[in-house]
Design an enzyme around this catalytic site. Structure first.
Site, PDB file in Angstrom:
ATOM      1  CE  LYS A  77      -3.911  -0.174  -0.151  1.00  0.00           C
ATOM      2  NZ  LYS A  77      -4.545  -0.333  -1.420  1.00  0.00           N
ATOM      3  CG  HIS A  95      -3.861   3.688  -4.633  1.00  0.00           C
ATOM      4  ND1 HIS A  95      -4.445   2.585  -5.472  1.00  0.00           N
ATOM      5  CD2 HIS A  95      -3.456   2.986  -3.549  1.00  0.00           C
ATOM      6  CE1 HIS A  95      -4.368   1.335  -4.818  1.00  0.00           C
ATOM      7  NE2 HIS A  95      -3.816   1.458  -3.735  1.00  0.00           N
TER       8      HIS A  95
END
Length: 368
Positions: A77, A95
């Protein structure tokens, strides 16, 4: 030739128990001549000792900022928010390539530090498919969370904190028990049903007893006419599994929900895709990511109308951390074995080219 080193960092996202490199994969890399450093991490599903047993070198928790600059850092992440420049090479899900909230700020850290980002989402094979993805387990876990939220709603309560399961079978049995023994009688809709994520969602619904005719499986053919879609309002649980690559009409709108009034059957939306901050989010009925501690967010439906909640957890596969990590890590292994040749190996060359393109866009936005 010098050994290729790789540094597995800890995950700082709460509840994140998955890892990009499992002990099984670490051993295969070591056997191929790699040197693997592993940060100690009590949150990770695999124990530190499991890595040590296969020959990894354990290092202190969250010590990667002090690692030698020539050692690539791998994680899953995104890194915690910070303004610190990034000088290392990072392999992770960042992201920040689809103009998500804060994307240019994230990339500006690499610009200022001279580091490189290889985004795991954009490591692709010759056909353009991702070499490794958590899609199946994201869909499987998302469908389970949706069924659990429906069971909680029927009892007049919001869904409580979600905890990881030991394996798929344990998850299935738990969901069936919460539904009173079986999912028979539920009606569900999965959009993106032909992809990895959609297949996972459909499999979960089958395993908990939802009848085949009550699992609506939609993909590009069914959505080609463009939304919004009335059919979504006529099921108990809607699971969105699409990969959003370009703007599309919304699947579901607040106006549509308001117009349905008391006739709406839909109670739970699971947005596995989690394009929450994407300007083209096809489910514009909510605007926050939910968490394992608070899995649902209520949708404004108007007084006197039945409740509706959204699950928008962006790391659902960590509900099955061991299986999801083993599957992902095994799929990533062939590309990791090419890491020593990353200046010529296609998968890494193309990922770096994309990074350079996005870095230039971010630098322009940030005025760098």
């Amino acid at each position: 030739m010098a050994k290729q080193s790789l540094w597995l960092r800890c995950e700082k996202k709460p509840f994140e128990r998955r890892t990009a490199i499992t002990p099984t994969t670490a051993k295969k890399l070591i056997d191929a001549g790699f040197e693997i450093f592993v940060e100690r991490d009590s949150q990770r599903i695999f124990k530190d000792e499991e890595y040590e047993a296969v020959g990894c070198k354990l290092v202190e928790h969250n010590s990667w900022p002090n690692a030698p600059k020539d050692i690539p850092i791998i994680g899953l992440k995104e890194l915690p928010e910070s303004d610190d420049p990034i000088p290392h090479t990072h392999i992770q899900f960042a992201h920040c390539y689809k103009q998500q909230a804060g994307w240019s700020k994230v990339l500006s850290r690499f610009h200022r530090g001279g580091g490189t980002l290889y985004d795991l989402e954009f490591l692709t094979d010759e056909q353009g498919r991702r070499v490794a993805a958590f899609g199946y387990h994201a869909g499987f876990a998302g469908a389970a969370a949706g069924a659990l939220a429906l069971a909680a709603e029927r009892r007049g309560k919001p869904l409580g904190q979600l905890e990881p399961y030991e394996n798929e079978d344990a998850m299935v049995e738990s969901v069936k028990a919460e539904l009173g023994g079986s999912g028979k009688g539920l009606k569900v809709l999965v959009i993106g049903a032909l992809g990895r994520c959609g297949r996972g969602a459909v499999d979960l619904f089958r395993k908990v007893g939802v009848e085949e005719d009550d699992i609506l499986k939609w993909d590009m053919a069914e959505t080609a006419k463009g939304g919004p879609f009335q059919e979504i309002l006529d099921v108990d649980v809607f699971v969105n599994c699409i990969y959003l690559s370009s703007p599309i009409p919304p699947f579901l709108t607040k106006e549509q929900i308001a117009a349905a009034g008391k006739d709406r059957r839909l109670r739970v939306v699971v947005d596995v895709s989690c394009d929450t901050t994407n300007p083209h989010n096809p489910i514009p009925i909510y605007n926050i990511n939910t968490t394992f501690s608070k899995p649902t967010v209520p949708v404004e439906v108007g007084e006197g109308n039945p409740p509706l909640s959204v699950i928008s957890i962006d790391h659902l596969p960590t509900l099955l951390p061991r299986e999801a990590s083993e599957q992902f890590s095994a799929a990533l292994l062939p590309s990791l074995l090419e890491l020593p040749n990353r200046k010529t190996a296609r998968v890494w060359v193309e990922a770096e080219q994309l990074f350079r393109q996005k870095l230039a866009e971010a630098a322009k936005v940030e005025g760098l």
